[in-house]
Design a protein around this motif. Structure first.
Motif, PDB file in Angstrom:
ATOM      1  N   PHE A   1       0.805  -1.216   0.000  1.00  0.00           N
ATOM      2  CA  PHE A   1       0.000   0.000   0.000  1.00  0.00           C
ATOM      3  C   PHE A   1       0.843   1.274   0.000  1.00  0.00           C
ATOM      4  CE2 PHE A   1      -4.463  -1.262   0.912  1.00  0.00           C
ATOM      5  CZ  PHE A   1      -4.268  -2.633   1.027  1.00  0.00           C
ATOM      6  N   GLY A   2       2.149   1.114   0.186  1.00  0.00           N
ATOM      7  CA  GLY A   2       2.965   2.284   0.507  1.00  0.00           C
ATOM      8  C   GLY A   2       3.456   3.101  -0.658  1.00  0.00           C
ATOM      9  N   GLY A   3       2.988   2.819  -1.877  1.00  0.00           N
ATOM     10  CA  GLY A   3       3.440   3.627  -3.000  1.00  0.00           C
ATOM     11  C   GLY A   3       4.793   3.174  -3.512  1.00  0.00           C
ATOM     12  N   GLY A   4       5.364   3.975  -4.380  1.00  0.00           N
ATOM     13  CA  GLY A   4       6.517   3.504  -5.144  1.00  0.00           C
ATOM     14  C   GLY A   4       7.877   3.845  -4.592  1.00  0.00           C
ATOM     15  N   SER A   5       8.049   3.910  -3.285  1.00  0.00           N
ATOM     16  CA  SER A   5       9.346   4.294  -2.744  1.00  0.00           C
ATOM     17  C   SER A   5      10.222   3.079  -2.466  1.00  0.00           C
ATOM     18  CB  SER A   5       9.152   5.102  -1.458  1.00  0.00           C
ATOM     19  OG  SER A   5      10.339   5.094  -0.688  1.00  0.00           O
ATOM     20  N   THR A   6      11.339   2.988  -3.178  1.00  0.00           N
ATOM     21  CA  THR A   6      12.286   1.900  -2.927  1.00  0.00           C
ATOM     22  C   THR A   6      12.872   2.041  -1.516  1.00  0.00           C
ATOM     23  OG1 THR A   6      12.842   2.062  -5.259  1.00  0.00           O
ATOM     24  CG2 THR A   6      14.257   0.671  -3.921  1.00  0.00           C
ATOM     25  N   ARG A   7      13.034   3.298  -1.085  1.00  0.00           N
ATOM     26  CA  ARG A   7      13.562   3.543   0.255  1.00  0.00           C
ATOM     27  C   ARG A   7      12.668   2.911   1.312  1.00  0.00           C
ATOM     28  NH1 ARG A   7      14.842   9.599   2.655  1.00  0.00           N
ATOM     29  NH2 ARG A   7      16.190   8.936   4.366  1.00  0.00           N
ATOM     30  N   THR A   8      11.336   3.025   1.099  1.00  0.00           N
ATOM     31  CA  THR A   8      10.390   2.426   2.039  1.00  0.00           C
ATOM     32  C   THR A   8      10.472   0.903   1.996  1.00  0.00           C
ATOM     33  OG1 THR A   8       8.913   4.316   1.863  1.00  0.00           O
ATOM     34  CG2 THR A   8       7.930   2.261   2.623  1.00  0.00           C
ATOM     35  N   VAL A   9      10.573   0.355   0.779  1.00  0.00           N
ATOM     36  CA  VAL A   9      10.692  -1.109   0.662  1.00  0.00           C
ATOM     37  C   VAL A   9      11.972  -1.577   1.356  1.00  0.00           C
ATOM     38  CG1 VAL A   9      10.907  -3.042  -0.941  1.00  0.00           C
ATOM     39  CG2 VAL A   9       9.339  -1.160  -1.455  1.00  0.00           C
ATOM     40  N   LEU A  10      13.043  -0.806   1.188  1.00  0.00           N
ATOM     41  CA  LEU A  10      14.299  -1.170   1.857  1.00  0.00           C
ATOM     42  C   LEU A  10      14.106  -1.204   3.371  1.00  0.00           C
ATOM     43  CD1 LEU A  10      17.371  -1.729   1.793  1.00  0.00           C
ATOM     44  CD2 LEU A  10      17.730   0.766   1.820  1.00  0.00           C
ATOM     45  N   ASP A  11      13.402  -0.191   3.911  1.00  0.00           N
ATOM     46  CA  ASP A  11      13.139  -0.180   5.353  1.00  0.00           C
ATOM     47  C   ASP A  11      12.388  -1.434   5.795  1.00  0.00           C
ATOM     48  OD1 ASP A  11      14.287   2.145   6.523  1.00  0.00           O
ATOM     49  OD2 ASP A  11      12.796   3.395   5.515  1.00  0.00           O
ATOM     50  N   THR A  12      11.367  -1.811   5.025  1.00  0.00           N
ATOM     51  CA  THR A  12      10.581  -2.989   5.431  1.00  0.00           C
ATOM     52  C   THR A  12      11.428  -4.256   5.332  1.00  0.00           C
ATOM     53  OG1 THR A  12       9.680  -3.485   3.231  1.00  0.00           O
ATOM     54  CG2 THR A  12       8.446  -1.920   4.596  1.00  0.00           C
ATOM     55  N   ARG A  13      12.283  -4.316   4.314  1.00  0.00           N
ATOM     56  CA  ARG A  13      13.102  -5.531   4.148  1.00  0.00           C
ATOM     57  C   ARG A  13      14.188  -5.613   5.206  1.00  0.00           C
ATOM     58  NH1 ARG A  13      10.387  -9.406   1.600  1.00  0.00           N
ATOM     59  NH2 ARG A  13       9.579  -8.699  -0.407  1.00  0.00           N
ATOM     60  N   ILE A  14      14.782  -4.472   5.555  1.00  0.00           N
ATOM     61  CA  ILE A  14      15.757  -4.491   6.649  1.00  0.00           C
ATOM     62  C   ILE A  14      15.054  -4.941   7.931  1.00  0.00           C
ATOM     63  CG2 ILE A  14      17.240  -3.068   8.141  1.00  0.00           C
ATOM     64  CD1 ILE A  14      17.960  -1.379   5.709  1.00  0.00           C
ATOM     65  N   ALA A  15      13.871  -4.371   8.177  1.00  0.00           N
ATOM     66  CA  ALA A  15      13.118  -4.735   9.383  1.00  0.00           C
ATOM     67  C   ALA A  15      12.860  -6.239   9.406  1.00  0.00           C
ATOM     68  CB  ALA A  15      11.799  -3.966   9.433  1.00  0.00           C
ATOM     69  N   GLN A  16      12.450  -6.756   8.270  1.00  0.00           N
ATOM     70  CA  GLN A  16      12.127  -8.172   8.195  1.00  0.00           C
ATOM     71  C   GLN A  16      13.372  -9.027   8.451  1.00  0.00           C
ATOM     72  OE1 GLN A  16       9.628  -8.374   4.902  1.00  0.00           O
ATOM     73  NE2 GLN A  16       8.326  -9.912   5.866  1.00  0.00           N
ATOM     74  N   HIS A  17      14.483  -8.581   7.872  1.00  0.00           N
ATOM     75  CA  HIS A  17      15.737  -9.311   8.042  1.00  0.00           C
ATOM     76  C   HIS A  17      16.174  -9.293   9.501  1.00  0.00           C
ATOM     77  CE1 HIS A  17      19.634 -10.947   7.037  1.00  0.00           C
ATOM     78  NE2 HIS A  17      19.241 -11.080   5.784  1.00  0.00           N
ATOM     79  N   VAL A  18      16.011  -8.134  10.127  1.00  0.00           N
ATOM     80  CA  VAL A  18      16.446  -7.979  11.521  1.00  0.00           C
ATOM     81  C   VAL A  18      15.642  -8.891  12.451  1.00  0.00           C
ATOM     82  CG1 VAL A  18      16.401  -6.351  13.457  1.00  0.00           C
ATOM     83  CG2 VAL A  18      17.408  -5.664  11.279  1.00  0.00           C
ATOM     84  N   THR A  19      14.344  -9.030  12.179  1.00  0.00           N
ATOM     85  CA  THR A  19      13.525  -9.890  13.042  1.00  0.00           C
ATOM     86  C   THR A  19      13.690 -11.356  12.688  1.00  0.00           C
ATOM     87  OG1 THR A  19      11.672  -9.686  11.537  1.00  0.00           O
ATOM     88  CG2 THR A  19      11.678  -8.215  13.425  1.00  0.00           C
ATOM     89  N   GLY A  20      14.292 -11.624  11.537  1.00  0.00           N
ATOM     90  CA  GLY A  20      14.416 -13.012  11.113  1.00  0.00           C
ATOM     91  C   GLY A  20      13.183 -13.512  10.396  1.00  0.00           C
TER      92      GLY A  20
END
Lengths: 245, 61, 314
Positions: A222-241
């Motif tokens: 839902f967050g629109g076309g920001s790669t920066r936002t996708v990067l944040d979500t992927r880092i978050a996901q990676h950090v939590t495992g």
């Protein structure tokens, strides 16, 4: 770099998106830049492939987020990347960014995180020492506080610790409220940034009233076309495992 | 140290430096886009016949 | 990490807003008479039927809690009497229930009068009979509506005991859903589940513990989000929810938003749209928000004073 003092907002935003896409590629273990599915690729007119400095503003803005994927995946930082990072800092030294007194401390902390991250790759950056983090320790509303923490999201990485992180651990509910508030305001940039802290707390075993996985997926959809936002979500996901597509 | 290998770049203007700061600090959006009444809600409201203290649909949204 | 505001400020503001809204209702209720031989049309957004029931609800809660001054108590009593008179001393509700035995709105409306100590003998006999019918209980409806009927039955003193935990678990809140996926209408439905489980704050202890813990974290977020976009009506409903918790969780900010929006004559606009200068139109547009304000102010004050509601539940 252009010399005319016109606002380079569009160019710099495009640079941030390119650097974020490259970081995402590293994180997702994909060759080259990742453009999230369904997103328009960056306008080629905005990037001069012959300008070796075109990405430097992006590197300077993203700071530790640009290099975190190498840390998280345990891959070495290529020499040209390390050199570019140093050049980005020399092009935009901390004391020239002209931030207001209300926000300068945020940049100081972000630069601290970048310097600490680059230390892992043997690169020393000369950055000012951050203060005692009093700005996130004052009594304030959870709304304003969680936005400050969003602005400090590039500190939310494993291996970094300090007074900002201690404040995050003490206020897990305020972070959770802040991310829900941002989601409902449909400010997905802010939501993704606060979620970075929740991910770090989850990795540290701090209880949170929120389930992070569906929230991160929602931001991507839902967050629109920001790669920066996708990067944040992927880092978050990676950090939590929590790794899934 | 890598810093010694740095190529010279043209100095940046205050506006360029300020843009970097803005993109680093990223304020939250000033205007909230929170969910509001949508005409489709009237349909849901009709299903709630007699729901006391359910909202009256605003006009022309 | 709070707004640092004193609870006393909340109570003073809550009392002022509720009291002024009650007087505005009293001053303007003449704009909402029920036409004789009316057919209730829920497609008609200006139908007088629902507002009269809501006015009765507000009045009944002011009387039940007994925390208002003598002037407000008299106003509440006058409003209930006015609404009862409009319903031809209950005959209208009785006849509507006879005509539509499976409709629940006559019972739900009647319950507010019962709460205020008013009874209609033939209606009582009819409701006891209907409550014995399996068909009546088998009507298909949304979970929060089922809670509404259960509470109305409880207030009206009908013997049949619903399975409250199961009813609550079936509601949106009962699933403790992602708090970031809620829309405007779902928010209203959510508030109503709480109103009916607790009988409008009379029994905070009846709220299941998972729902209570869930609201403790997320209710302040929803108040903040909808206060920012000037949804005064919804903010008022959310503040009623706060008063339905054993320990309120919201700070003064939501109340201050309502206080800043209320007009000197007591009118509380439902949102940021311009208020129509025609008083009859303004009454029809904003009557609902006034009722919300009266209920929110009354229940907030009463719970904080620790008064036990006069009515007991069967």
């Amino acid at each position: 770099m252009p010399f005319a003092d016109t606002s380079p907002h569009e160019d710099y935003t495009a640079a941030v998106e390119r650097v974020a896409g490259r970081a995402l590629g590293v994180l997702m273990d994909v060759e080259g830049t990742v453009v999230p599915a369904g997103f328009a690729p960056a306008d080629p007119r905005l990037a001069d492939p012959h300008d070796p400095d075109a990405d430097l503003p992006g590197l300077r803005v993203l700071g530790s987020d640009a290099f975190a994927p190498h840390v998280l995946r345990g891959t070495p930082l290529p020499a040209d990347q390390a050199e570019a990072a140093a050049r980005a800092f020399s092009l935009f030294p901390p004391d020239t960014l002209g931030a207001s007194p209300e926000t300068a401390w945020i940049i100081t902390w972000r630069d601290w995180a970048t310097a600490r991250t680059l230390t892992r790759f043997g690169l020393a950056l000369d950055v000012p020492l951050p203060g005692d983090g009093a700005q996130v320790a004052d009594a304030t509303t959870w709304q304003a506080w969680s936005v400050r923490m969003a602005q400090l999201s590039s500190l939310a990485l494993p291996g970094l610790d300090g007074p900002i992180h201690a404040a995050a651990r003490r206020n897990a509910d305020s972070l959770a409220r802040g991310v829900v508030r941002a989601m409902l305001r449909r400010d997905y940039r802010t939501a993704a940034r606060i979620a970075r802290w929740l991910a770090l707390l989850a990795a540290d075993g701090v209880d949170s009233p929120l389930e992070l996985d569906p929230l991160l997926r929602h931001v991507r959809l839902f967050g629109g076309g920001s790669t920066r936002t996708v990067l944040d979500t992927r880092i978050a996901q990676h950090v939590t495992g929590l790794e899934e597509s | 140290m890598l810093t010694q290998d740095i190529r010279q770049s043209a100095p940046v203007t205050p506006t360029q430096a300020g843009t970097v700061a803005t993109l680093m600090i990223e304020e939250e959006t000033t205007i909230s886009d929170a969910p509001l009444f949508v005409p489709e809600d009237i349909g849901a409201g009709l299903l709630l016949l007699g729901l006391l203290l359910s909202p009256k649909p605003p006009k022309e949204r | 990490m709070t707004g640092g505001l004193v609870r006393g400020d909340v109570l003073k503001t809550a009392h002022t807003i509720g009291s002024r809204a009650l007087r505005w209702l009293q001053d303007n209720a003449r704009f909402g008479p029920l036409p004789t031989h009316t057919v209730v049309d829920f497609n008609d957004r200006d139908s007088a039927y629902k507002p009269l029931g809501e006015i009765a609800l507000a009045g009944s809660l002011v009387l039940r809690e007994g925390v208002a001054g003598p002037g407000d108590l008299a106003a509440a009593r006058a409003l209930i009497d006015y609404a009862w008179g409009q319903f031809r001393n209950g005959d209208f509700l009785y006849e509507r229930q006879v005509r539509h035995p499976l409709m629940t709105d006559p019972l739900e409306t009647y319950a507010h009068f019962v709460r205020a100590g008013i009874r209609h003998e033939r209606m009582d006999r009819l409701l006891v009979h209907l409550s014995e019918l399996r068909s009546v209980h088998a009507i298909e409806m949304m979970p929060n509506r089922r809670l509404a009927v259960a509470n109305a039955s409880r207030v009206a003193g009908l013997a049949r005991r619903p399975d409250w935990p199961a009813l609550a678990a079936d509601s949106w809140l009962g699933r403790t859903p992602e708090p970031w996926v809620i829309d405007w209408m779902t928010a209203y439905n959510m508030t109503h589940a709480v109103f009916h489980i607790t009988d409008w704050g009379a029994h905070p202890e009846l709220l299941p513990v998972e729902i209570r813990d869930y609201l403790r974290v997320w209710l302040p977020v929803w108040v903040d989000v909808w206060a920012e976009v000037a949804q005064y009506d919804l903010v008022g409903e959310l503040l009623i929810v706060d008063a339905c918790l054993a320990e309120p969780v919201c700070d003064a900010q939501g109340w201050q938003t309502l206080a800043a929006a209320q007009r000197p004559n007591g009118l509380l606009p439902r949102d940021a749209d311009p208020v129509d200068e025609d008083p009859e139109r303004a009454f029809k547009d904003h009557e609902h928000t006034a009722v919300v304000a009266v209920v929110a102010g009354t229940v907030t004050l009463a719970r904080s004073l620790g008064t036990a509601p006069a009515a007991t539940l069967g």
